[in-house]
Write an enzyme that holds these catalytic residues in place. Structure first.
Site, short mmCIF file in Angstrom:
data_model
loop_
_atom_site.label_atom_id
_atom_site.label_comp_id
_atom_site.label_asym_id
_atom_site.label_seq_id
_atom_site.Cartn_x
_atom_site.Cartn_y
_atom_site.Cartn_z
CB SER A 126 -4.25 6.34 -5.44
OG SER A 126 -4.97 5.28 -4.36
CG LEU A 127 -9.61 7.17 -7.68
CD1 LEU A 127 -9.71 8.65 -8.87
CD2 LEU A 127 -9.61 5.91 -8.61
CD GLN B 55 -4.09 0.89 -7.62
OE1 GLN B 55 -5.29 1.17 -7.70
NE2 GLN B 55 -4.38 2.09 -8.69
CD GLN C 85 -10.08 7.74 -2.21
OE1 GLN C 85 -9.53 6.35 -2.12
NE2 GLN C 85 -10.72 8.74 -0.66
CG HIS D 145 -1.86 1.95 -2.11
ND1 HIS D 145 -2.20 1.45 -3.24
CD2 HIS D 145 -2.66 3.26 -1.72
CE1 HIS D 145 -3.05 2.64 -3.79
NE2 HIS D 145 -3.59 3.72 -3.64
NE ARG E 45 -9.33 1.40 -6.80
CZ ARG E 45 -8.43 2.31 -5.58
NH1 ARG E 45 -9.00 3.71 -5.82
NH2 ARG E 45 -6.81 2.56 -5.94
#
Length: 308
Positions: A91-92, A249, A10, A200, A116
């Site tokens: 991340s993603l 995560q 993102q 996170h 998610r």
């Protein structure tokens, strides 16, 4: 030459992204259409024409970036690009890395990422969460600023992106206070990011626990390419390992500097950012300026990456 391929998350999205790639490679739009069929709306139309506010919503951004990264990967292979020795995602982007490594089918990844994003969006009421990028301050000083502001609410360092760039996240008031303290401690800049989901951070723990149920039903395979987990900076192993680490995560920090260094220490000699934007290429120059970096974010970027 050994290539490390990295996939953005993102923040790298933009309206109109990958239009020139789609004009040259029609399957790009087909990838978005496949995702859109699962999501229940025309993802390509939204990415190309907005509104941009909708594209910036977590529930749209995450599947859009998954499709974008996978599309760029397919373009790279179709154009004759070399197989990387290692892949990783920020991340993603970790889901994109797993798809491209053959550990997860694209359609399956879209379904998981859809869930998610919904869980993360619902985890914290709109307007109560925040993230901020702290620029020009060492990690320990950022951690100290978060500790000093923690009496107001949750605020934690969540992305160790490069030397001198750490992202913090948590309750909005606590993030604002920690950002102010970081500036007082000598940070060159503290920028509140245009997001409301404190990714996170420990505020996402419940989302991770619920996501575990979705991941349990997903069909993971041993990856054909080494995938470095960006939380621990170590390779994924088997399907159960992927399910477990992807569930945690969402509420554990991204250790991107360590992840890049792990791939370089394993023999990678160049890095290619596979997807829109140039965020990861920029971080790479701060982590290790001597390593060549290329981007598959446009036709021009693709051609340069193929030549390097």
């Amino acid at each position: 030459m050994s290539i490390a391929m990295v996939f953005p998350g993102q923040g790298s999205q933009s309206q109109g992204m990958q239009a020139d790639l789609a004009a040259e490679y029609p399957f790009v739009q087909e990838i978005y259409a496949e995702a859109g069929d699962i999501l229940g709306y025309d993802l390509w139309e939204l990415v190309q024409n907005g509104p941009e506010e909708r594209l910036s919503e977590t529930v749209v951004t995450q599947p859009a970036m998954l499709a974008a990264g996978y599309a760029a990967w397919r373009v790279w292979l179709d154009a004759g690009g070399a197989q990387p020795s290692h892949v990783a995602g920020h991340s993603l982007g970790e889901y994109t890395a797993l798809v491209c490594a053959g550990a997860l089918d694209f359609a399956e990844a879209v379904r998981v990422v859809k869930k998610r994003s919904e869980l993360m969006q619902a985890a914290v009421p709109a307007g109560t969460g925040a993230m901020a990028a702290i620029i020009g301050l060492d990690d320990d000083a950022v951690l100290a600023a978060c500790a000093e502001a923690s009496g107001i609410g949750v605020v934690e360092a969540v992305n160790f992106n490069s030397p001198g760039q750490v992202v913090i996240a948590g309750h909005k008031q606590a993030v604002d206070d920690a950002a102010k303290r970081a500036e007082e401690a000598g940070a060159r800049m503290a920028v509140i990011l245009p997001v409301s989901v404190p990714s996170h951070s420990s505020l996402m723990t419940g989302a991770g626990e619920e996501l575990a149920g979705t991941l349990a039903g997903a069909n993971f395979r041993t990856p054909a390419i080494t995938v470095i987990n960006a939380t621990d900076a170590t390779p994924y192993t088997d399907a159960d390992d992927m399910r477990q680490r992807l569930a945690t995560q969402v509420h554990r920090p991204v250790n991107w500097t360590s992840t890049i260094n792990a791939m370089l220490e394993a023999g990678a000699t160049s890095v290619v950012e596979c997807g829109p934007g140039k965020v990861l290429a920029g971080l790479m120059r701060r982590i290790n300026r001597s390593t060549p970096v290329a981007r598959i974010d446009s036709i021009a970027g693709l051609q340069k990456a193929l030549q390097d």
